[in-house]
Design an enzyme around this catalytic site. Structure first.
Site, PDB file in Angstrom:
ATOM      1  N   ASP A   1       0.847  -1.199   0.000  1.00 44.08           N
ATOM      2  CA  ASP A   1       0.000   0.000   0.000  1.00 44.08           C
ATOM      3  C   ASP A   1       0.881   1.246   0.000  1.00 44.08           C
ATOM      4  O   ASP A   1       2.100   1.162   0.095  1.00 44.08           O
ATOM      5  CB  ASP A   1      -0.905   0.001   1.233  1.00 44.08           C
TER       6      ASP A   1
ATOM      7  N   ASP B   1       0.649   3.626   2.406  1.00 40.63           N
ATOM      8  CA  ASP B   1       0.455   4.218   3.723  1.00 40.63           C
ATOM      9  C   ASP B   1      -0.706   5.206   3.620  1.00 40.63           C
ATOM     10  O   ASP B   1      -1.671   4.931   2.931  1.00 40.63           O
ATOM     11  CB  ASP B   1       1.762   4.849   4.236  1.00 40.63           C
TER      12      ASP B   1
END
Length: 291
Positions: A210, A212
């Site tokens: 991802d 973040d």
């Protein structure tokens, strides 16, 4: 020359390594407590392997409760010479996208609730972690990942946070824009420091899941999305690991970067002042220099 034994510490989503000859789950007792799980041992293309699921099978340990000292000690007791850490991470860089791997070479340690050293009162030691990963081992991981068709970034700074919560937006922006970190995770510290104290070569492979919370077009971290990416990353990690034995070989020369001699001048406590009980616990980790 010594025998190579590759130790893989598997992160979130990676709880098993397939294809090992003579595969067997082995219990290893450690004076530092119970490791995260039993350790899967066997051989792969003639090279000895050991696999330890960092969070335990079924993911029972949080990042803060992983028994880091017991894990590293247990691997050293088994005869592991080279540790490959595989872990899920968030990315602070647009070009380091979910599904990519990063060969980490630096850390910023923001953890605070973990025991970070094997040494202490009665046997004090200071090792250098200026360069906390082994360049030789990191290069092998980068090559193995590339051959496996994985998009891999060679070099990056890993921000180790305590967790288990993900970052606030303000924290994420600070780590990215002010501190210059490239990826963020919760488990490589104190693991890397302990591996250095145990004189083990250590490489960190960050599997990005991802962005973040800093990315304006991706929003906050969503666990369901992370899990979907984790599964694909775990398959990629297995492909990378399958290629490591051919690159590292069955026999191993001394580390050219001195990882396996990190304690040469590290112990400061005079022999007559050392705590016998602590020295006994250090038999695997530091027996080479403590006798």
């Amino acid at each position: 020359m010594a025998d190579t034994m590759i130790g893989v510490i598997g992160g979130s989503g990676l709880y098993q390594i397939e294809g090992l000859d003579g595969a067997e789950w082995t219990r290893v007792d450690s004076p530092w407590g119970n490791p995260s799980d039993q350790i899967l041992t066997g051989t792969l293309d003639g090279v000895k392997m050991a696999f330890l699921p960092r969070h335990g099978r079924g993911h029972v340990h949080s990042p803060s409760t992983v028994p880091y000292r017991a894990n590293i000690d247990a691997l050293k007791r088994l005869g592991v010479t080279d540790v490959i850490s595989v872990s899920a991470c968030g990315s602070f860089r647009e070009d380091m996208a979910p599904g990519d791997f990063v060969i980490v070479d630096q850390f910023i340690d923001r953890t605070f609730a973990r025991e970070k050293s094997f040494f202490g009162t009665g046997c004090v030691a200071h090792v250098s972690v200026a360069h906390p990963t082994c360049p030789r081992l990191g290069a092998a991981c980068a090559q193995a990942a590339g051959v496996a068709g994985i998009t891999v970034h060679d070099g990056g700074t890993y921000l180790a946070m305590e967790g288990p919560q993900f970052s606030t937006l303000a924290e994420s922006k600070m780590y990215r824009e002010v501190w210059g970190a490239d990826v963020i995770g919760m488990t490589n510290m104190p693991e890397a420091k302990l591996a250095r104290e145990a004189e083990l070569c250590y490489a960190s492979v960050a599997m990005i899941t991802d962005y973040d919370s800093w990315h304006p077009h991706h929003g906050e971290v969503d666990v369901s999305q992370i899990i979907a990416t984790l599964m694909g990353n775990a398959d990629k990690a297995r492909e990378m690991v399958r290629r490591l034995p051919a690159l590292l070989g069955a026999e191993r020369a001394p580390c050219p970067h001195g990882c396996d001699r990190a304690l040469d001048n590290a112990v400061l406590t005079a022999p007559e002042a050392r705590d016998a009980a602590l020295v006994a616990r250090l038999d695997a980790v530091a027996g080479r220099v403590l006798g």
